[in-house]
Design a protein around this motif. Structure first.
Motif, short mmCIF file in Angstrom:
data_model
loop_
_atom_site.label_atom_id
_atom_site.label_comp_id
_atom_site.label_asym_id
_atom_site.label_seq_id
_atom_site.Cartn_x
_atom_site.Cartn_y
_atom_site.Cartn_z
N ILE C 264 0.82 -1.20 0.00
CA ILE C 264 0.00 0.00 0.00
C ILE C 264 0.86 1.26 0.00
O ILE C 264 0.37 2.34 -0.31
CB ILE C 264 -0.99 -0.01 1.19
CG1 ILE C 264 -2.14 0.97 0.96
CG2 ILE C 264 -0.30 0.31 2.48
CD1 ILE C 264 -3.09 0.60 -0.15
N ASP C 265 2.14 1.10 0.31
CA ASP C 265 3.06 2.23 0.22
C ASP C 265 2.86 2.96 -1.10
O ASP C 265 3.02 4.17 -1.19
CB ASP C 265 4.52 1.76 0.31
CG ASP C 265 4.79 0.96 1.56
OD1 ASP C 265 4.07 -0.05 1.77
OD2 ASP C 265 5.70 1.33 2.32
N SER C 266 2.52 2.19 -2.13
CA SER C 266 2.27 2.76 -3.44
C SER C 266 1.15 3.78 -3.40
O SER C 266 1.16 4.74 -4.15
CB SER C 266 1.88 1.67 -4.45
OG SER C 266 2.84 0.66 -4.49
N LEU C 267 0.16 3.54 -2.57
CA LEU C 267 -1.05 4.35 -2.63
C LEU C 267 -1.43 4.96 -1.29
O LEU C 267 -2.59 5.32 -1.08
CB LEU C 267 -2.21 3.51 -3.17
CG LEU C 267 -2.04 3.09 -4.63
CD1 LEU C 267 -3.08 2.08 -5.03
CD2 LEU C 267 -2.11 4.30 -5.54
N GLU C 268 -0.44 5.13 -0.41
CA GLU C 268 -0.71 5.85 0.82
C GLU C 268 -1.06 7.29 0.45
O GLU C 268 -0.48 7.87 -0.49
CB GLU C 268 0.54 5.84 1.72
CG GLU C 268 0.70 4.56 2.52
CD GLU C 268 -0.25 4.44 3.71
OE1 GLU C 268 -1.46 4.30 3.47
OE2 GLU C 268 0.22 4.45 4.85
N ALA C 269 -2.00 7.85 1.16
CA ALA C 269 -2.45 9.24 0.93
C ALA C 269 -3.13 9.42 -0.42
O ALA C 269 -3.35 10.53 -0.87
CB ALA C 269 -1.30 10.24 1.08
N VAL C 270 -3.45 8.30 -1.09
CA VAL C 270 -4.15 8.41 -2.38
C VAL C 270 -5.53 7.78 -2.23
O VAL C 270 -5.68 6.70 -1.67
CB VAL C 270 -3.36 7.69 -3.49
CG1 VAL C 270 -4.16 7.69 -4.79
CG2 VAL C 270 -2.00 8.33 -3.70
N ASP C 271 -6.52 8.48 -2.73
CA ASP C 271 -7.90 8.01 -2.68
C ASP C 271 -8.06 6.79 -3.59
O ASP C 271 -7.71 6.84 -4.77
CB ASP C 271 -8.80 9.17 -3.18
CG ASP C 271 -10.26 8.92 -2.88
OD1 ASP C 271 -10.61 7.76 -2.58
OD2 ASP C 271 -11.03 9.88 -2.95
#
Lengths: 314, 306, 425
Positions: C264-271
């Motif tokens: 999820i590091d890829s999409l942390e802070a991403v909706d």
């Protein structure tokens, strides 16, 4: 006093003052000054090329990093003691500078700027590419116990301060001396008018080559010392922003003056340090400061002093 | 993936990069050519374009196409206004001195970047493309003598649209420079500042116009790319470096050269990645361009030294 | 896997110590509170630079944790005062900031760093200043033995244990032939090395390693390097380009994609409902802590979620577009609670007790799930200064992450690589 005596007095005064500060400064600023002296050495190296010879490089981080990694890798994997490793770092930077000089000096002006930038970018990516040894962006730590020269523990604040002071003093006096002899005069002549210098019979390429190599070697010495004194080697130091820093320090302090690099590094360090205490938007303050400087003190701090009050300033 | 389809795919990707790069670099080249100013903040005008596009697209929330069209108009305007203000307030006052403008534009870079961080935030935010369809591309199988759809070979309608729009904009720019009075004035100023002034050209206003126009081109490029990549406050660094490279390789101030160089560099970035591992490909691509400069310092199309 | 058994034994032994720890604070809180001056914690925050999105949420979580701790009487009756300094996500500035904490602000300890290169750059300064330095970084730096006795990671698990715990799930449920895509820097190399070994231990193999240069902004051109027979794509990207990465991955494969497993590091802070991410429907993610409130969420997690101001979708309560870094930021909360427990156990009075604080935390082991540890129970390894805990695997369903599997803590153990307790201070 003659100008030469005044400038000698200035340099010895600065060096003496910094020595005295080692025993006066509060702990926090003591640590900061140790860093600033190493960074100022980097800026002194940069100034040789930019301030005196008039060649704007945007790739000096590669020399800084070559010194740092030359030193760090030798210690980490070769088990080389600190002092020889320091010299290996300087040698690595010097060789790199010679290669870069041969290629990049075929260009001038903005093309030189871009070519050095791209070589530095290549260097940065190369460090990442060989991540197995360099540990890429993370870099690696040099343990306290190996950071010793002749039994002196370089992680000790006072020893570290004095080591940085020695490095800075040598670089300052060496470049001041260099600018005092004919060689330095030719560099300035090249900056002012390359064509005319050539017609006067000077070997312009040889002088520019020497300037790049000397500049790279000093930057490399600063990089090696930084890694050794503060115990960390990492790819960040090879990134573009670390090529821009010495340019800013030198321009702020005064390009083509001997003490400008130190003043610039000092000014910038404390500007960021204080403004980051006031607001998280300290880069905004740094940006505004840069703009104001170009508007009201174009020649940099030492440059303005020289222009207005002290024309003898070296 | 087979070699042929892979090469086609990489070329297509390279073409999208080249299209956006060409627009950004032409803006830089114009500023460089006419004003002799090394604008280090050029990448930040690109970033402003992307960020404004996000604001516009989220405000005009009805249909993505509507927001996109609005962004195409608003973002370049905003970038141009900021650039003109920077020119009036700073660059003009230092008389466009080369060194001073480098430091001043570094200062402007920090100011814009920090303002974006405070006003827009640290996240990467996407803008919805006006339309986006995946298009599978066919390939000819020589052995079997028939067309087929290889695995993974495809692009999107939006990416093709970006390439088309960039071509139209570049042609428009070329027409503007060669066919209109504004273009003539700019070219005259580029050739000889003193002479232009002697002929009554308001050089001051031309400079402001050029600086604003250059920024607007960068912002326009960013609006085009932001549905593919995201708006982020640090996104200006890469386009800045690449644009500089393109401008130098293309020969200073040569618009035609800049466009050709953008295509060369954009495409080579895609194509070299076919043959090497990614990071090695980047190293080689960077080195090749540097060496081109070393052995042809006047650029591919330039006639005089930089 | 012999190690697991011994680790279970230490785990049991530690349970007693854990009980002791849980009991001591109440007893010692008022007895030893001689000063009511605040305990100053230097917070090394990524406010600017590449880590700024994380830094903001690390800041909010820290604030919430301090509010809670202070509301409950602080540490030994003394309130916590946070001194935040921006490190610009830069290792050089990071080291300077630590010196500032110790010598300028007179902080008791330093805390809060996420990015590994800043941890590496700062740790030597922590060692020289003899300043306890609590990182919340998930890097393997602490447990690898590269740092020093003053640096600890008690609030978040490290990448080696996270990755190792994923391999059984991936090989059992998704496939055995894996292609890995990761950034070409140390964090990515950790994933490459640890996961490759872990999947091979499960009888699987990695067909191809695709390392992407960190400055890259477009990715499609690398995807043809994915071998055709790939069953699972394992991706872990960081930085602003990740959304493009995921989107282009989807466009590349079209309707016929292999299984996809990502960090999820890829999409942390991403909706998760951002345009382009619909391609991720049905793929799996590692999460440090489930971003979307699950049906099974504990009362502790619920309280934590409210305290840090995050809604059931993992976004800010005040702005649903402002998505948190939920899978990592709990580390700040838990670290501060562990610091509190350690200080109370050590009867910490001031900087002269810094060594006692380190020794106290080194003696910790079991940390049961509680208000202090809302992510789940932890087992802290005092020798390696690293904590171990549950890992979560979620599936994307209707643009939300739904918990599919939670690993045991034992799944995340690996053999010690260092014994910091044998190092001098």
């Amino acid at each position: 006093m003659s100008a030469a005596q005044k400038s000698l007095a200035l340099h010895l005064g600065l060096i003496g003052g910094l020595f005295a500060l080692a025993f006066i400064l509060p702990t926090y600023h003591h640590g900061n000054f140790a860093r600033i002296m190493v960074l100022a050495t980097y800026a002194i190296g940069y100034n040789v090329l930019f301030g005196y010879t008039g060649l704007l490089s945007l790739g000096h981080a590669m020399f800084f990093a070559a010194g740092m990694y030359g030193m760090g890798l030798a210690m980490q994997y070769g088990g080389v003691p600190a002092l020889p490793a320091l010299f290996l770092g300087i040698i690595a930077a010097t060789i790199l500078a010679a290669v870069v000089a041969v290629l990049a000096l075929r260009t001038i002006g903005v093309a030189f700027m871009i070519v050095t930038l791209m070589f530095a970018q290549t260097g940065f990516l190369t460090i990442l590419y060989f991540g197995e040894w360099t540990r890429g962006d993370e870099g690696f730590v040099l343990q306290q116990k190996v950071r010793q020269i002749a039994g002196l523990d370089l992680s000790d604040p006072m020893t570290r301060y004095l080591a940085a002071w020695v490095l800075f003093s040598v670089a300052l006096l060496a470049t001041a001396r260099m600018m005092h002899v004919a060689f330095g005069g030719v560099l300035v002549a090249i900056r002012e008018n390359e064509e005319r210098t050539r017609m006067l019979g000077y070997n312009v390429f040889a002088h520019k080559f020497a300037a790049v190599v000397i500049s790279g070697a000093i930057a490399g010495a600063a990089g090696a010392a930084y890694g050794l004194l503060f115990g960390y080697v990492g790819a960040t130091f090879a990134s573009v922003q670390y090529s821009i820093f010495p340019l800013l320090w030198v321009l702020l302090g005064g390009a083509g003056t001997t003490i400008g690099p130190f003043i610039g590094a000092l000014f910038m360090f404390y500007l960021i340090d204080y403004s980051s205490g006031l607001t998280s938007a300290y880069m905004l303050i740094a940006g505004v400061a840069l703009v104001l400087l170009t508007l009201f003190a174009r020649a940099g701090i030492a440059g303005e002093i020289k222009r207005r009050w002290a024309p003898w300033l070296p | 993936m087979d070699f042929g389809p892979y090469l086609l795919l990489a070329s297509l990707e390279g073409a999208v990069g080249a299209a956006v790069l060409a627009l950004t670099a032409v803006g830089l080249s114009l500023v460089f050519g006419v004003m002799r100013v090394v604008n280090v903040a050029h990448g930040e005008f690109y970033m402003i374009g992307a960020v404004v596009a996000w604001f516009v697209a989220t405000t005009v929330g009805t249909h993505p196409a509507l927001g996109f069209v609005a962004a195409l108009i608003v973002a370049p305007l905003v970038a141009a206004i900021i650039a003109i203000a920077a020119d009036r307030l700073v660059l003009k006052r230092v008389n466009y001195d080369p060194e001073a403008t480098i430091v001043a534009t570094i200062g402007i870079l920090y100011i814009i970047q920090q303002a974006a961080l405070m006003g827009y935030g640290p996240e990467a935010r996407p803008v919805e493309p006006p339309f986006n369809h995946r298009i599978a591309l066919p390939w000819y199988d020589f052995a079997a003598g028939e067309w087929f759809y290889p695995w993974g070979l495809g692009t999107t309608s939006y990416k093709l649209f970006v390439i088309a729009v960039a071509i139209v904009l570049l042609l428009g720019f070329w027409a503007l420079m060669t066919r209109t009075k504004v273009g003539l004035v700019m070219r005259a100023t580029q050739l000889d500042w003193d002479m232009a002034q002697a002929f009554g050209i308001p050089v001051d206003r031309v400079y402001a116009l050029v600086f604003g126009f250059g920024a607007a081109l960068a912002a326009l490029a960013a609006v085009l790319i932001v549905p593919i990549q995201q708006a982020h406050y640090l996104m200006g660094g890469d386009p800045l470096l690449l644009s500089f490279i393109v401008v130098i390789i293309g020969g200073l101030g040569s618009v035609r050269g800049t466009v050709v160089a953008a295509i060369l560099i954009g495409m080579s970035d895609g194509i070299i990645s076919v043959f090497f591992t990614p990071t090695l490909a980047k190293i080689i691509a960077t080195m090749v361009v540097a060496l081109v400069l070393v052995f042809r310092p006047q650029g591919l199309f330039g006639t005089k030294a930089a | 896997m012999l190690k697991k058994i011994t680790d279970r034994r230490t785990l049991l032994k530690g349970a007693a110590a854990g009980g002791l720890l849980a009991a001591t604070p109440l007893a010692s809180r008022f007895a030893s509170a001689q000063s009511d001056a605040p305990i100053k914690i230097g917070f090394q925050q990524h406010s600017t630079g590449i880590g700024a999105a994380y830094g903001r949420w690390y800041g909010r979580t820290t604030e919430a944790a301090v509010k809670k701790i202070n509301g409950e009487g602080g540490i030994n009756g003394r309130p916590i005062e946070i001194v935040a300094e921006d490190d610009g996500t830069d290792p050089k500035r990071g080291a300077e900031v630590l010196e500032k904490f110790a010598n300028q602000h007179s902080c008791d300890i330093a805390f809060g760093t996420l990015f590994s290169h800043v941890v590496y750059g700062s740790a030597p300064a922590a060692g020289e200043l003899k300043l306890p330095y609590f990182v919340v970084s998930e890097g393997h730096h602490v447990a690898s033995g590269a740092l020093n006795r003053w640096t600890m990671q008690p609030g978040i698990t490290d990448v080696k244990s996270q990755v190792a715990a994923m391999a059984p799930f991936v090989s059992k449920n998704l496939g055995k032939k894996v292609t890995m895509i990761f950034p070409d820097f140390a964090f990515g190399h950790d994933h490459r090395d640890f996961f490759t070994a872990a999947i091979e231990a499960q009888g699987g193999e990695v067909l191809e390693h695709i390392a992407i240069p960190p400055t890259e902004t477009s990715f499609t051109k690398y995807f043809p390097k994915i071998p055709r027979q790939t069953e699972v794509i394992y991706h872990v990207m960081v930085g602003p380009g990740v959304l493009t990465f995921v989107k282009e991955l989807g466009e590349f494969f079209g309707p016929s994609r292999p299984e996809i497993f990502g960090f999820i590091d890829s999409l942390e802070a991403v909706d998760m409902s951002s345009p382009g991410l619909e391609y991720l429907e049905g793929t799996y993610f590692w999460e440090g802590m489930p971003r979307y409130a699950q049906a099974s969420q504990s009362a502790h997690e619920k309280a934590y979620r409210t305290a840090v101001g995050v809604d059931d979708n993992g976004a800010s309560l005040s702005d649903s577009k402002d998505v948190s870094t939920y899978a990592h930021m709990f580390g700040c909360w838990e670290t501060l609670h562990t610091i509190k427990a350690g200080m109370e156990y050590a009867d910490y009075q001031g900087p002269q007790d810094r060594q006692k604080l380190i020794e106290a935390i080194e003696s910790m082991s079991i940390m049961p799930e509680s208000a202090a540890h809302p992510q789940g129970a932890k087992v802290f390894n005092g020798r390696t200064h690293q904590t171990f805990g549950h890992q979560y695997i979620s599936k994307v369903e209707n643009s939300k992450l739904v918990l599919a599997h939670a690993t045991s803590i034992a799944d995340t153990f690996y053999e010690d690589e260092v014994d910091y307790t044998k190092m001098s201070f």
